[in-house]
Enzyme design. Structure first.
Site, PDB file in Angstrom:
ATOM      1  NE  ARG A 106      -2.915  -7.102  -4.580  1.00 32.81           N
ATOM      2  CZ  ARG A 106      -3.693  -7.211  -3.530  1.00 32.81           C
ATOM      3  NH1 ARG A 106      -3.190  -7.582  -2.385  1.00 32.81           N
ATOM      4  NH2 ARG A 106      -4.982  -6.968  -3.618  1.00 32.81           N
TER       5      ARG A 106
ATOM      6  CB  SER B  21      -4.341  -6.621   4.499  1.00 28.20           C
ATOM      7  OG  SER B  21      -4.040  -5.337   4.031  1.00 28.20           O
TER       8      SER B  21
ATOM      9  CE  LYS C  25     -13.766  -6.119   1.741  1.00 29.75           C
ATOM     10  NZ  LYS C  25     -12.551  -5.630   1.059  1.00 29.75           N
TER      11      LYS C  25
ATOM     12  CG  HIS D 133      -1.924  -0.982   1.388  1.00 30.17           C
ATOM     13  ND1 HIS D 133      -2.049  -1.776   2.501  1.00 30.17           N
ATOM     14  CD2 HIS D 133      -2.920  -1.367   0.538  1.00 30.17           C
ATOM     15  CE1 HIS D 133      -3.082  -2.588   2.346  1.00 30.17           C
ATOM     16  NE2 HIS D 133      -3.617  -2.367   1.162  1.00 30.17           N
TER      17      HIS D 133
HETATM   18  P1  ADP Z   1      -9.792  -3.532  -0.468  1.00 33.12           P
HETATM   19  O1  ADP Z   1     -10.328  -4.294   0.711  1.00 33.12           O
HETATM   20  O2  ADP Z   1     -10.672  -2.388  -0.893  1.00 33.12           O
HETATM   21  O3  ADP Z   1      -9.343  -4.372  -1.634  1.00 33.12           O
HETATM   22  P2  ADP Z   1      -7.046  -3.254   0.404  1.00 33.12           P
HETATM   23  O4  ADP Z   1      -6.699  -2.578   1.689  1.00 33.12           O
HETATM   24  O5  ADP Z   1      -6.867  -4.722   0.335  1.00 33.12           O
HETATM   25  O6  ADP Z   1      -8.510  -2.782   0.069  1.00 33.12           O
HETATM   26  O7  ADP Z   1      -6.217  -2.588  -0.775  1.00 33.12           O
HETATM   27  C1  ADP Z   1      -6.276  -1.204  -1.010  1.00 33.12           C
HETATM   28  C2  ADP Z   1      -5.668  -0.892  -2.370  1.00 33.12           C
HETATM   29  O8  ADP Z   1      -4.286  -1.205  -2.362  1.00 33.12           O
HETATM   30  C3  ADP Z   1      -6.275  -1.702  -3.511  1.00 33.12           C
HETATM   31  O9  ADP Z   1      -6.298  -0.874  -4.662  1.00 33.12           O
HETATM   32  C4  ADP Z   1      -5.304  -2.833  -3.693  1.00 33.12           C
HETATM   33  O10 ADP Z   1      -5.347  -3.340  -5.006  1.00 33.12           O
HETATM   34  C5  ADP Z   1      -3.998  -2.109  -3.419  1.00 33.12           C
HETATM   35  N1  ADP Z   1      -2.954  -3.026  -2.960  1.00 33.12           N
HETATM   36  C6  ADP Z   1      -2.954  -3.825  -1.889  1.00 33.12           C
HETATM   37  N2  ADP Z   1      -1.803  -4.517  -1.783  1.00 33.12           N
HETATM   38  C7  ADP Z   1      -1.049  -4.132  -2.838  1.00 33.12           C
HETATM   39  C8  ADP Z   1       0.248  -4.492  -3.321  1.00 33.12           C
HETATM   40  N3  ADP Z   1       0.994  -5.389  -2.701  1.00 33.12           N
HETATM   41  N4  ADP Z   1       0.699  -3.892  -4.450  1.00 33.12           N
HETATM   42  C9  ADP Z   1      -0.086  -2.996  -5.088  1.00 33.12           C
HETATM   43  N5  ADP Z   1      -1.308  -2.609  -4.690  1.00 33.12           N
HETATM   44  C10 ADP Z   1      -1.791  -3.168  -3.589  1.00 33.12           C
END
Ligand code: ADP
Length: 170
Positions: free
Chosen positions: A101, A139, A52, A28
């Site tokens: 990703r 996460s 969630k 992130h």
């Molecule tokens: P959500 O529950 O809305 O998917 P996340 O907290 O999992 O939210 O992710 C928030 C944003 O960060 C999303 O756009 C996700 O694709 C991006 N993201 C999460 N991990 C990575 C990563 N390792 N590399 C690139 N983008 C990421």
């Protein structure tokens, strides 16, 4: 050629980077830092998302994200419990940025982007390719590793790492 650039007139380019951030990871952080290179203001939207069943409360998730960008005046971190397009409009953002990703992210992201476009055609969704170093990082993966007492160093900021050890043990 440059007639409509309006030199001297301030046009702030604001982007929203939304997510659950349960918890924030270095993946992130990488995306948000790269958004800072492209926009004047980056609003990180932390989704309340009670459905969630997040591990961390909204207060704790906000704290971790704010700590990660302490001192960065371009970054504003706020919770939201509304439609994402309404949150974006509240800050004058015309762009929503999401990270991609793997191909597996695409289907869900494509659907959400189309829905947001239907809700507000003036807002664009942009996708930022993951940094290859974090392509595997999520996460959920971090929580699973911590749950089985694996090492999460280098995957999350230090305060998150310490809190995970507090919850699951080391
Ligand atoms: P959500 O529950 O809305 O998917 P996340 O907290 O999992 O939210 O992710 C928030 C944003 O960060 C999303 O756009 C996700 O694709 C991006 N993201 C999460 N991990 C990575 C990563 N390792 N590399 C690139 N983008 C990421």
């Amino acid at each position: 050629m440059w007639d409509n650039l309006k030199l001297g007139e301030e046009i702030m380019r604001v982007v929203v980077c939304p997510g659950s951030f349960d918890p924030i990871t270095n993946g992130h952080i990488d995306i948000i830092e790269r958004a800072c290179q492209l926009f004047d203001k980056v609003v990180v939207g932390v989704a309340v998302n009670p459905e969630k069943h997040p591990l961390f409360s909204i207060e704790e998730r906000l704290k971790f994200v704010r700590n990660a960008f302490k001192g960065k005046s371009k970054v504003l971190v706020e919770a939201y419990d509304t439609l994402l397009v309404d949150f974006a409009n509240r800050f004058g953002a015309k762009v929503i940025m999401r990270g991609l990703r793997a191909v597996s992210d695409f289907e869900r992201e494509f659907q959400i982007a189309q829905l947001n476009k239907k809700l507000d055609p003036t807002i664009e969704t942009l996708f930022m390719m993951t940094n290859y170093k974090y392509a595997y990082l999520s996460s959920s993966a971090v929580k699973e590793i911590a749950q089985y007492k694996g090492c999460v160093k280098g995957l999350v900021p230090l305060d998150v790492e310490e809190r995970l050890y507090e919850i699951y043990g080391k």
